[in-house]
Design an enzyme around this catalytic site. Structure first.
Site, PDB file in Angstrom:
ATOM      1  N   GLY A 233      38.896 -18.006  29.246  1.00 57.81           N
ATOM      2  CA  GLY A 233      39.329 -17.571  27.687  1.00 57.81           C
ATOM      3  C   GLY A 233      38.823 -16.182  27.900  1.00 57.81           C
ATOM      4  O   GLY A 233      38.159 -15.492  28.847  1.00 57.81           O
ATOM      5  N   PRO A 235      37.244 -12.704  26.253  1.00 60.07           N
ATOM      6  CA  PRO A 235      35.756 -12.323  26.121  1.00 60.07           C
ATOM      7  C   PRO A 235      35.147 -12.728  25.066  1.00 60.07           C
ATOM      8  O   PRO A 235      35.697 -12.535  24.219  1.00 60.07           O
ATOM      9  CB  PRO A 235      35.782 -10.557  26.542  1.00 60.07           C
ATOM     10  N   GLY A 238      32.646 -17.585  23.865  1.00 59.27           N
ATOM     11  CA  GLY A 238      31.507 -18.561  24.135  1.00 59.27           C
ATOM     12  C   GLY A 238      31.469 -19.399  25.393  1.00 59.27           C
ATOM     13  O   GLY A 238      31.117 -20.419  25.417  1.00 59.27           O
ATOM     14  N   THR A 240      30.168 -18.611  28.341  1.00 57.87           N
ATOM     15  CA  THR A 240      28.753 -18.825  29.049  1.00 57.87           C
ATOM     16  C   THR A 240      27.907 -19.651  27.980  1.00 57.87           C
ATOM     17  O   THR A 240      27.109 -20.527  28.564  1.00 57.87           O
ATOM     18  CB  THR A 240      28.003 -17.295  28.874  1.00 57.87           C
ATOM     19  N   HIS A 454      46.940  11.133   4.026  1.00 55.45           N
ATOM     20  CA  HIS A 454      47.013  10.321   5.139  1.00 55.45           C
ATOM     21  C   HIS A 454      46.677   8.919   5.071  1.00 55.45           C
ATOM     22  O   HIS A 454      47.679   8.103   5.473  1.00 55.45           O
ATOM     23  CB  HIS A 454      46.127  11.057   6.429  1.00 55.45           C
ATOM     24  N   GLU A 455      45.815   8.484   4.565  1.00 56.71           N
ATOM     25  CA  GLU A 455      45.670   7.278   4.171  1.00 56.71           C
ATOM     26  C   GLU A 455      46.631   6.602   3.335  1.00 56.71           C
ATOM     27  O   GLU A 455      46.829   5.546   3.346  1.00 56.71           O
ATOM     28  CB  GLU A 455      44.104   6.931   3.861  1.00 56.71           C
ATOM     29  N   HIS A 458      49.720   5.804   5.216  1.00 60.86           N
ATOM     30  CA  HIS A 458      49.686   4.376   5.789  1.00 60.86           C
ATOM     31  C   HIS A 458      49.759   3.289   4.761  1.00 60.86           C
ATOM     32  O   HIS A 458      50.788   2.296   5.089  1.00 60.86           O
ATOM     33  CB  HIS A 458      48.259   4.272   6.412  1.00 60.86           C
TER      34      HIS A 458
HETATM   35  P1  ADP Z   1      31.750 -15.127  26.793  1.00 63.23           P
HETATM   36  O1  ADP Z   1      31.142 -15.854  28.066  1.00 63.23           O
HETATM   37  O2  ADP Z   1      33.218 -16.308  26.679  1.00 63.23           O
HETATM   38  O3  ADP Z   1      32.238 -13.804  27.040  1.00 63.23           O
HETATM   39  P2  ADP Z   1      29.419 -15.771  25.520  1.00 63.23           P
HETATM   40  O4  ADP Z   1      29.323 -17.245  25.477  1.00 63.23           O
HETATM   41  O5  ADP Z   1      28.691 -14.821  26.222  1.00 63.23           O
HETATM   42  O6  ADP Z   1      31.146 -15.477  25.605  1.00 63.23           O
HETATM   43  O7  ADP Z   1      29.336 -15.487  23.822  1.00 63.23           O
HETATM   44  C1  ADP Z   1      28.358 -14.631  23.329  1.00 63.23           C
HETATM   45  C2  ADP Z   1      27.932 -14.673  22.040  1.00 63.23           C
HETATM   46  O8  ADP Z   1      28.631 -15.052  21.035  1.00 63.23           O
HETATM   47  C3  ADP Z   1      27.101 -16.148  22.081  1.00 63.23           C
HETATM   48  O9  ADP Z   1      25.876 -16.047  22.766  1.00 63.23           O
HETATM   49  C4  ADP Z   1      27.090 -16.567  20.679  1.00 63.23           C
HETATM   50  O10 ADP Z   1      26.162 -16.055  20.154  1.00 63.23           O
HETATM   51  C5  ADP Z   1      28.193 -16.085  20.274  1.00 63.23           C
HETATM   52  N1  ADP Z   1      29.329 -17.217  20.208  1.00 63.23           N
HETATM   53  C6  ADP Z   1      30.615 -17.037  20.862  1.00 63.23           C
HETATM   54  N2  ADP Z   1      31.189 -18.103  20.796  1.00 63.23           N
HETATM   55  C7  ADP Z   1      30.632 -18.995  19.691  1.00 63.23           C
HETATM   56  C8  ADP Z   1      30.791 -20.100  19.223  1.00 63.23           C
HETATM   57  N3  ADP Z   1      31.982 -21.019  19.682  1.00 63.23           N
HETATM   58  N4  ADP Z   1      29.765 -20.879  18.443  1.00 63.23           N
HETATM   59  C9  ADP Z   1      28.411 -20.041  18.286  1.00 63.23           C
HETATM   60  N5  ADP Z   1      28.202 -18.784  18.777  1.00 63.23           N
HETATM   61  C10 ADP Z   1      29.319 -18.219  19.641  1.00 63.23           C
HETATM   62 ZN    ZN Z   2      45.718   7.189  10.315  1.00 62.74          ZN
HETATM   63 MG    MG Z   3      30.087 -14.582  29.400  1.00 63.75          MG
END
Ligand code: ADP
Ligand code: ZN
Ligand code: MG
Length: 642
Positions: A233, A235, A238, A240, A454-455, A458
């Site tokens: 998924g 970055p 969640g 990790t 400018h803004e 847009h």
């Molecule tokens: P990934 O590993 O997918 O890049 P992480 O797990 O490192 O993402 O997520 C980073 C932080 O974002 C987590 O520590 C948490 O605080 C927050 N986060 C991400 N997804 C969730 C979720 N589904 N629910 C709650 N917190 C989340």
């Molecule tokens: Zn602009």
């Molecule tokens: Mg991660």
């Protein structure tokens, strides 16, 4: 500047170093030093008892006298120590003249030439003269120090090395040992309750938790326990967190290592760390091995030119270890990646990472859930509207939302508030999306006027074009590196955009620069539009190269640099001729966008003026204030696409 979705980076957390080891070896070192000091003091201590200093003339005279009562004179260098008859220890000291012996200074050779009984008899009467080696005490200390200290240092160093090697079972510096982190039962547990949204992924992982908790149940039925689970998924979605939650739910040890850590290793070290990691996990089974960011080592073997000898060894070792598992080893290997498309196919075969769990960007209701998780325990005012924030944050990841929640708390604290208000929340959102507000940045009147037009450009173009998202907010307060911001917000989350929507995005991005040109003349164009132009170039390129939206290149797509299929070092996956066609197609899109923006603004010059004027007066206009001004604007037929 045009903004649609926040795009922020979240820093990963650093690994802890093994602190207790350093403390222990430092203590060891200090004990050795104390020991050495003790020896030195002991040696020096012999000479420190109080003795009477006697002039040398008196010593000579008494020594020559049979009644002089001296048993022994100890000579070391020029220093004399005199032991009286009937005493064991010297009680007097003296110093002879440096230029000669005691005999030169008047001592008689009273026992000279005697031996046997005769000598013994003589020595009962006259003192025995004993010569000690010339010991300079401090010189001796130095000698001892020079001999002993290197030995101590070597002993300390080796014992430190040994400790490091032994301690590697937890963490730290030794080569070849896995720098894996173990989340034991004492660490704060993460559970599925900490992971909001993503119900489908949690469902899949609940099964894994059950495998870990009741392996027997599955074995009895002859079911193969899954070996590898790949979390895939974007970055910050969640992954990790989710892997840690699985360990927390199953209450098993969790050995985690990040693929990027392998990158900094010497040849062969990566593979040996993998071996170590797996053997440790097996010893602690049931357990979880988690290889985060596995794409860092397990990218396609040909994808990155010649870069990856070492990575290849590491990857091979992972494959070997996974193949070597018994069915009942009780170890589940989890891995996470942002880039499944980059992974070596060998990793995805049956018996390896054959279970895939997709972790997706949160939808609106999931975003609300995630926000609730991160606002839990934070004091909030009654006016805080998390639903509105959830609505505004389409495209944001869980990590982005966690970041906004944290920024909101910081903003409230900075303002000295007792609780987080909705204004803090809005500020945090914009801060995370673009950067901090910079009210102190001085803009002269002319610059403010250019920014306002400018803004407004847009906003008017975006409002008028039928397939653009509605304008949400316009401001000429500088934020981050921008002079002002126009926000567009989609009324709902969408997975796809059609070509008309994309073309309207291009046109409204051009609206800023075009408005400047229209009002201040061609010569007056500023550098304020560079990020708009960059966005146009990038979007137009991906429309042509990746989406097949060109006029000529409609049935062909090409892997881009961004997908990692080739780098500058390798050749482009298309011919030079195609490259020229791509450039030409991009230019067509950009020119068309500029033309449409110009038609819209020419046809709505009055609205543009009015909006710019209001911006100069109020700096920020919200949806409600924009509405009465923008509703006067009309879409000229020339700008229509369909
Ligand atoms: P990934 O590993 O997918 O890049 P992480 O797990 O490192 O993402 O997520 C980073 C932080 O974002 C987590 O520590 C948490 O605080 C927050 N986060 C991400 N997804 C969730 C979720 N589904 N629910 C709650 N917190 C989340
Ligand atoms: Zn602009
Ligand atoms: Mg991660």
């Amino acid at each position: 500047m045009v903004r649609q979705k926040p795009n922020v980076n979240v820093n990963g957390s650093a690994l802890n170093a093994g602190k207790s080891n350093t403390v222990r070896s430092t203590m060891f070192f200090f004990i050795m030093i104390l020991f050495a000091v003790a020896i030195v003091i002991n040696m020096n201590g012999k000479g420190t008892a109080t003795k009477t200093e006697v002039p040398i003339s008196e010593v000579i005279q008494r020594a020559n006298d049979p009644e002089g009562n001296i048993a022994k004179i100890t000579v070391s260098g020029d220093a004399l120590e005199i032991t009286l008859k009937g005493k064991d220890e010297p009680t007097e000291t003296s110093r002879k003249d440096a230029s000669g012996t005691l005999y030169d200074q008047g001592l008689k050779n009273y026992c000279d030439g005697m031996d046997g009984d005769e000598l013994a008899k003589c020595q009962e009467t006259y003192p025995v003269i004993e010569y000690k080696e010339d010991v300079n005490v401090w010189g001796a200390v130095l000698d001892v120090a020079l001999t002993v200290l290197p030995i101590i240092a070597i002993v300390v160093f080796f014992s430190w090395m040994m400790r490091q090697a032994n301690a590697a079972s937890d963490k730290s510096l030794s080569f070849g040992k896995a720098r894996a982190q173990l989340y034991g039962p004492d660490k704060k547990k993460v559970t599925f309750n900490d992971v909001a949204g993503n119900e489908a992924a949690k469902q899949d992982l609940t099964e894994i938790v059950d495998f870990l908790k009741n392996p027997k149940k599955y074995e009895k039925l002859g079911a193969k326990i899954p070996r590898g689970v790949l979390l895939a998924g974007d970055p910050g979605t969640g992954k990790t967190l989710m892997a840690r939650a699985v360990a927390g739910e199953a209450s098993v040890p969790f050995f985690s290592i990040s693929g990027s850590e392998f990158a900094e290793m010497f040849v062969g070290v990566g593979a040996s760390r993998v071996r170590d990691l797996f053997s440790k996990a097996k010893k602690n089974a049931p357990s979880i091995i988690f290889i985060d960011e596995i794409d860092a080592v397990a990218h396609k073997r040909d994808a990155r030119g010649g870069a990856g000898r070492e990575d290849e060894q590491t990857l091979n070792q992972i494959l070997v270890e996974m193949d070597g598992f018994d069915n009942d080893s009780g170890v589940i290997v989890m891995a996470a990646t942002n880039r499944v498309d980059m992974l070596d196919k060998a990793l995805l075969r049956p018996g390896r990472f054959d279970r895939h769990v997709n972790v997706t960007l949160p939808e609106r209701k999931d975003r609300l859930e995630i926000l609730k998780v991160h606002f839990k325990g934070k004091p909030v005012e009654a006016d805080v509207d998390l639903e509105a924030l959830a609505k505004k944050t389409a495209g944001s990841s869980g990590a982005d939302l966690a970041n906004i929640a944290n920024e909101a708390a910081i903003t409230a604290a900075r303002g000295g508030h007792k609780a987080i208000s909705n204004a803090d929340l809005t500020e945090a959102f914009e801060r995370v999306a673009i950067g901090p507000e910079r009210k102190s940045k001085v803009m002269n009147e002319k610059e403010r006027k250019i920014t306002a037009y400018h803004e407004a450009g847009h906003a008017v173009v975006g409002h008028v074009l039928p397939d653009s998202d509605p304008v949400h907010k316009v401001t000429i307060i500088p934020r981050g590196s921008t002079g002002g911001v126009t926000w567009f917000l989609p009324p709902e989350d969408r997975s796809y955009k059609n070509i008309y929507e994309l073309k309207d995005i291009l046109a409204r991005a051009m609206g800023g620069r075009v408005a400047e040109k229209l009002i201040f003349g061609t010569d007056a164009i500023t550098t304020g539009a560079s990020s708009d132009l960059k966005n146009v170039a990038e979007l137009a390129k991906s429309m042509i190269v990746e989406e097949g939206m060109g006029k000529e290149l409609r049935n062909q797509v090409f892997p881009s640099e961004a997908t990692g299929y080739y780098t500058i070092a390798t050749s482009k996956p298309y011919s030079e001729k195609t490259a020229e066609t791509i450039d030409a197609e991009i230019k067509v899109l950009a020119d068309e966008a500029a033309k449409r923006a110009e038609e819209v603004l020419k046809a709505n010059k009055k609205v543009l003026d009015k909006l710019a004027e209001e911006l100069l007066a109020h700096e920020t206009l919200e949806e409600k204030e924009l509405e009465p001004i923008l509703k006067e604007a009309k879409l000229p037929t020339v700008a229509k696409l369909h």
